[in-house]
Scaffold this active site. Structure first.
Site, PDB file in Angstrom:
ATOM      1  N   ARG A  92      45.734  42.079  19.935  1.00  0.00           N
ATOM      2  CA  ARG A  92      45.868  41.086  18.862  1.00  0.00           C
ATOM      3  C   ARG A  92      44.738  41.212  17.839  1.00  0.00           C
ATOM      4  O   ARG A  92      44.955  40.995  16.643  1.00  0.00           O
ATOM      5  CB  ARG A  92      45.878  39.688  19.488  1.00  0.00           C
ATOM      6  CG  ARG A  92      46.233  38.566  18.531  1.00  0.00           C
ATOM      7  CD  ARG A  92      46.596  37.311  19.298  1.00  0.00           C
ATOM      8  NE  ARG A  92      46.883  36.200  18.411  1.00  0.00           N
ATOM      9  CZ  ARG A  92      46.120  35.122  18.289  1.00  0.00           C
ATOM     10  NH1 ARG A  92      45.017  35.021  19.024  1.00  0.00           N
ATOM     11  NH2 ARG A  92      46.451  34.156  17.475  1.00  0.00           N
ATOM     12  N   HIS A  96      45.389  41.421  13.849  1.00  0.00           N
ATOM     13  CA  HIS A  96      44.816  40.460  12.909  1.00  0.00           C
ATOM     14  C   HIS A  96      43.848  41.123  11.946  1.00  0.00           C
ATOM     15  O   HIS A  96      43.636  40.624  10.840  1.00  0.00           O
ATOM     16  CB  HIS A  96      44.121  39.334  13.673  1.00  0.00           C
ATOM     17  CG  HIS A  96      45.076  38.308  14.198  1.00  0.00           C
ATOM     18  ND1 HIS A  96      44.880  36.945  14.049  1.00  0.00           N
ATOM     19  CD2 HIS A  96      46.245  38.434  14.861  1.00  0.00           C
ATOM     20  CE1 HIS A  96      45.882  36.296  14.605  1.00  0.00           C
ATOM     21  NE2 HIS A  96      46.721  37.174  15.117  1.00  0.00           N
ATOM     22  N   ASN A 124      42.975  32.345  13.622  1.00  0.00           N
ATOM     23  CA  ASN A 124      41.957  33.010  14.434  1.00  0.00           C
ATOM     24  C   ASN A 124      41.044  32.070  15.211  1.00  0.00           C
ATOM     25  O   ASN A 124      40.597  32.391  16.311  1.00  0.00           O
ATOM     26  CB  ASN A 124      41.073  33.898  13.541  1.00  0.00           C
ATOM     27  CG  ASN A 124      41.854  35.010  12.869  1.00  0.00           C
ATOM     28  OD1 ASN A 124      42.926  35.389  13.326  1.00  0.00           O
ATOM     29  ND2 ASN A 124      41.320  35.535  11.774  1.00  0.00           N
ATOM     30  N   HIS A 223      54.272  40.737  22.394  1.00  0.00           N
ATOM     31  CA  HIS A 223      54.273  39.454  23.086  1.00  0.00           C
ATOM     32  C   HIS A 223      54.866  39.562  24.490  1.00  0.00           C
ATOM     33  O   HIS A 223      55.130  38.545  25.128  1.00  0.00           O
ATOM     34  CB  HIS A 223      55.041  38.415  22.269  1.00  0.00           C
ATOM     35  CG  HIS A 223      54.288  37.946  21.064  1.00  0.00           C
ATOM     36  ND1 HIS A 223      54.834  37.088  20.122  1.00  0.00           N
ATOM     37  CD2 HIS A 223      53.031  38.221  20.639  1.00  0.00           C
ATOM     38  CE1 HIS A 223      53.939  36.863  19.176  1.00  0.00           C
ATOM     39  NE2 HIS A 223      52.839  37.535  19.471  1.00  0.00           N
TER      40      HIS A 223
END
Length: 357
Positions: A92, A96, A124, A223
């Site tokens: 992740r 990001h 975040n 996911h």
């Protein structure tokens, strides 16, 4: 085994085979992932030609830091062994990072009295984790190869190795990124998809950075590992028992989530994939077909309202793990090519990933 010991062992091995290392042929051996798909490992990983083109290569550190990827791999394997959730966290971090002005390590920068980074952005704050793992890797790299391996590349390698450590596919990470000297709180708040996003919004977010709807569906498969707080999927359970909006097939699943979140003030964590929570496989898509996607943005992918092409791709991945593995690796490569709008010439290789040099 401590990182220093691991690095020393690799270093001794490298010295003994230094001459042969440069001429070592591409490793085209295969392993079987947890979902049964055969995927290439090492330098025989997936390749991709599409995406936002930047000058990256797989051999960027061979001359000056040949053990770079081994050091990252060892650290990631240790971190995931100690905390399986860390695999999703490191993956992740890369996502990001890349979605905010390209893959430039900006997500790692700490706030200072004169600088506001991206860590406090809505998507975040109190959510991203794994910074200490990246710090430890960077420290080891700086000891062996000072100011050579960028933090942005560490994130890209760690993301790949996290997937592999969880049973997923491998690919050759393209290297040569530079670290930014800036960050954007505003872009972090606006560019990253929300867990409540519908399909149209998701597609637009990916299109805005140069990725396709197919990339969006494939990368959403990340996911299949990790967890999410109740606050991120409250919309999925808000109407359970109140309306007939939930299909009978997913009612039990949603009621179990209600019980988990009750009284937790939204802080309880749920597995994104309840069936195989720590294994990188295609179970995520199978869950969507059963109405058991955790986040609203996940379950939306299987809805006819999201478009036949999107729903069809979800079904394809649910029934073909090898296809998902191949497409996921290719989409990770495309995402990894996202570059800062001003190019990489202005970047640097940070000594400490948390601060500019």
């Amino acid at each position: 085994m401590e990182l220093a010991t691991v690095a020393l062992a690799f270093l001794l091995a490298a010295l003994a085979a230094a001459a042969a290392a440069a001429a070592t042929p591409v490793n085209k051996s295969c392993v079987t992932g947890s979902a049964g798909a055969s995927v290439s490992i090492g330098y025989g990983g997936a390749g991709a030609s599409a995406g936002v083109g930047v000058s990256l290569g797989g051999d960027a550190y061979r001359p000056d830091c040949p053990l770079a990827e081994e050091i990252v791999r060892a650290a990631v394997e240790n971190a995931v062994a100690a905390d399986p959730r860390m695999a999703a966290s490191l993956l992740r971090l890369h996502f990001h990072d890349c979605f905010v002005n390209g893959c430039d390590g900006s997500v790692l920068l700490d706030d200072t009295p004169f600088f506001i980074g991206e860590k406090t952005a809505g998507p975040n704050a109190n959510s991203l984790r794994g910074f200490e793992v990246i710090d430890a890797i960077k420290t080891q790299l700086e000891q062996l190869c000072p100011q050579t391996v960028s933090c942005a590349d560490v994130l890209a390698i760690a993301a790949r190795d996290s997937v592999v450590a969880s049973g997923g596919p491998s690919w050759q990470v393209e290297l040569g990124r530079k670290d930014s000297r800036t960050a954007s709180l505003q872009a972090a708040n606006s560019n990253l998809p929300a867990p409540t996003s519908g399909v149209a919004t998701l597609v637009q977010k990916f299109t805005d950075v140069g990725l396709s709807a197919k990339d969006m569906v494939a990368l959403s498969g990340a996911h299949t590992i990790g967890k999410a707080r109740c606050t991120t999927f409250s919309a999925r359970i808000a109407s359970v028992g109140v309306s007939a909006g939930s299909a009978a097939k997913d009612m039990g699943f949603l009621q179990s989530l209600q019980q988990l979140c009750a009284g937790s003030a939204g802080s309880a964590l749920a597995h994104l994939d309840l069936a195989t929570p720590a294994i990188f496989d295609n179970q995520y898509y199978i869950n969507l077909l059963s109405g058991e996607g955790l986040l609203p943005s996940d379950q939306a992918l299987a809805s006819p309202a999201g478009g036949e092409d999107i729903a069809a791709l979800v079904a394809d991945y649910a029934f073909d793990a090898a296809l998902f593995f191949d497409d996921f690796a290719a989409s990770m490569l495309r995402m990894g090519r996202l570059a800062p709008s001003g190019g990489r010439a202005a970047g640097e290789v940070r000594r400490n990933c948390r601060v500019v040099n």
